[in-house]
Design a protein around this motif. Structure first.
Motif, mmCIF file in Angstrom:
data_model
loop_
_atom_site.group_PDB
_atom_site.id
_atom_site.type_symbol
_atom_site.label_atom_id
_atom_site.label_comp_id
_atom_site.label_asym_id
_atom_site.label_seq_id
_atom_site.Cartn_x
_atom_site.Cartn_y
_atom_site.Cartn_z
ATOM 1 N N UNK A 106 3.703 6.143 -5.131
ATOM 2 C CA UNK A 106 3.951 6.382 -6.739
ATOM 3 C C UNK A 106 2.820 7.466 -7.212
ATOM 4 N N UNK A 107 2.044 7.776 -6.361
ATOM 5 C CA UNK A 107 0.881 8.754 -6.963
ATOM 6 C C UNK A 107 0.636 9.937 -6.091
ATOM 7 N N UNK A 108 1.108 9.909 -4.953
ATOM 8 C CA UNK A 108 1.007 11.053 -4.198
ATOM 9 C C UNK A 108 1.945 11.555 -3.101
ATOM 10 N N UNK A 109 2.137 12.620 -2.740
ATOM 11 C CA UNK A 109 3.270 13.253 -1.776
ATOM 12 C C UNK A 109 2.682 13.263 -0.372
ATOM 13 N N UNK A 110 3.360 12.442 0.566
ATOM 14 C CA UNK A 110 2.638 12.327 1.978
ATOM 15 C C UNK A 110 3.826 12.450 3.017
ATOM 16 N N UNK B 136 0.744 -1.224 -0.239
ATOM 17 C CA UNK B 136 0.159 0.013 0.000
ATOM 18 C C UNK B 136 1.109 1.349 -0.110
ATOM 19 N N UNK B 137 1.976 1.324 0.892
ATOM 20 C CA UNK B 137 2.720 2.579 0.783
ATOM 21 C C UNK B 137 3.499 2.431 -0.397
ATOM 22 N N UNK B 138 3.871 1.730 -1.126
ATOM 23 C CA UNK B 138 4.519 1.663 -2.456
ATOM 24 C C UNK B 138 3.512 2.366 -3.420
ATOM 25 N N UNK C 53 12.933 4.198 -1.736
ATOM 26 C CA UNK C 53 12.313 5.642 -2.342
ATOM 27 C C UNK C 53 11.349 6.239 -1.391
ATOM 28 N N UNK C 54 10.916 5.469 -0.390
ATOM 29 C CA UNK C 54 10.151 6.361 0.559
ATOM 30 C C UNK C 54 10.679 6.923 1.546
#
Length: 231
Positions: free
Chosen positions: A114-118, A108-110, A134-135
């Motif tokens: 890939x879609x949003x800045x969190x 889920x985090x991956x 990369x997170x």
């Protein structure tokens, strides 16, 4: 009381809020079926968008089934983004429920990254997944987060409704166990059917063995069985 001269300047300073993504899983304690987990980024005004349904934005286990489905429909329309993943029974049997929980959150985090800045991922419970490559955002484990953080509550509700639908579909293929009513948990009907018909491919081997032998996990699971109106 008069305002001080400095107050307007202080109030005019822009305030940036932490952007959170809430994660929760459903089905960890079930005897059958996949583990399902969801991740949600909720808007700051989620309560206003939900209106009267906002009082049901909480741990999905405490929300009546009809209300869960109703609020899930609205949530899909008004959250910033969401993702749902499933870990199939076969993998749970091969690698264990702890691995399945960590893997669901990692996936889920991956997907969200890939879609949003969190800024922060808030996970319900104490299970910490490996950090995806990369997170850089904070990954925070928070027990009872599904009752404290709106985005986690939303994830709990979306995951629960999704998994219940999966279990109803599986119940058509395996009608003995009452999954359309118990969602694969260790209800009396489910345990009786296991003794009469044995397990099927969707059963978690270790969980079933423990439940049928009356082990400690089975006793704890029995105390957690939800009332019919909440299933």
């Amino acid at each position: 009381m008069s305002e001080t001269p400095d107050q307007p300047e202080l109030l005019s300073v822009p305030i940036t809020s932490l952007r959170q993504c809430g994660l929760d899983e459903v089905g960890r304690g079930a005897l059958a079926g996949p583990l399902v987990a969801a991740a949600v980024i909720a808007p700051d005004d989620i309560a206003e968008r939900l209106g009267p349904l906002s009082r049901f934005l909480r741990d999905s286990k405490t929300v009546p089934a009809a209300r869960r489905r109703e609020i899930a429909i609205v949530l899909r329309q008004c959250v910033v983004t969401y993702e749902i993943v499933t870990i199939p029974t076969e993998q749970i049997n091969e690698r264990g429920i702890g691995w399945a929980n960590r893997e669901a959150f990692r996936l889920l985090i991956t997907l969200i990254a890939a879609r949003e800045d969190v800024d922060e991922y808030v996970l319900d419970g104490k299970v910490r997944p490996p950090r995806p490559e990369g997170v850089a955002a904070t990954i925070r484990c928070l027990p009872k987060a599904d009752a404290l953080v709106p985005a986690v509550s939303a994830a709990s509700l979306l995951a629960k409704v999704y998994r219940d639908d999966l279990m109803r579909a599986l119940a058509i293929q395996h009608p003995h166990y009452g999954w359309e009513r118990n969602a694969g948990y260790g209800s009396t009907i489910h345990l009786t059917a296991l003794r009469e018909h044995g397990p099927c491919a969707e059963h978690r081997t270790l969980f079933v063995t423990t439940a049928l032998s009356g082990g400690q996990k089975a006793k704890r699971a029995a105390r957690r069985v939800l009332t019919p109106e909440l299933l």
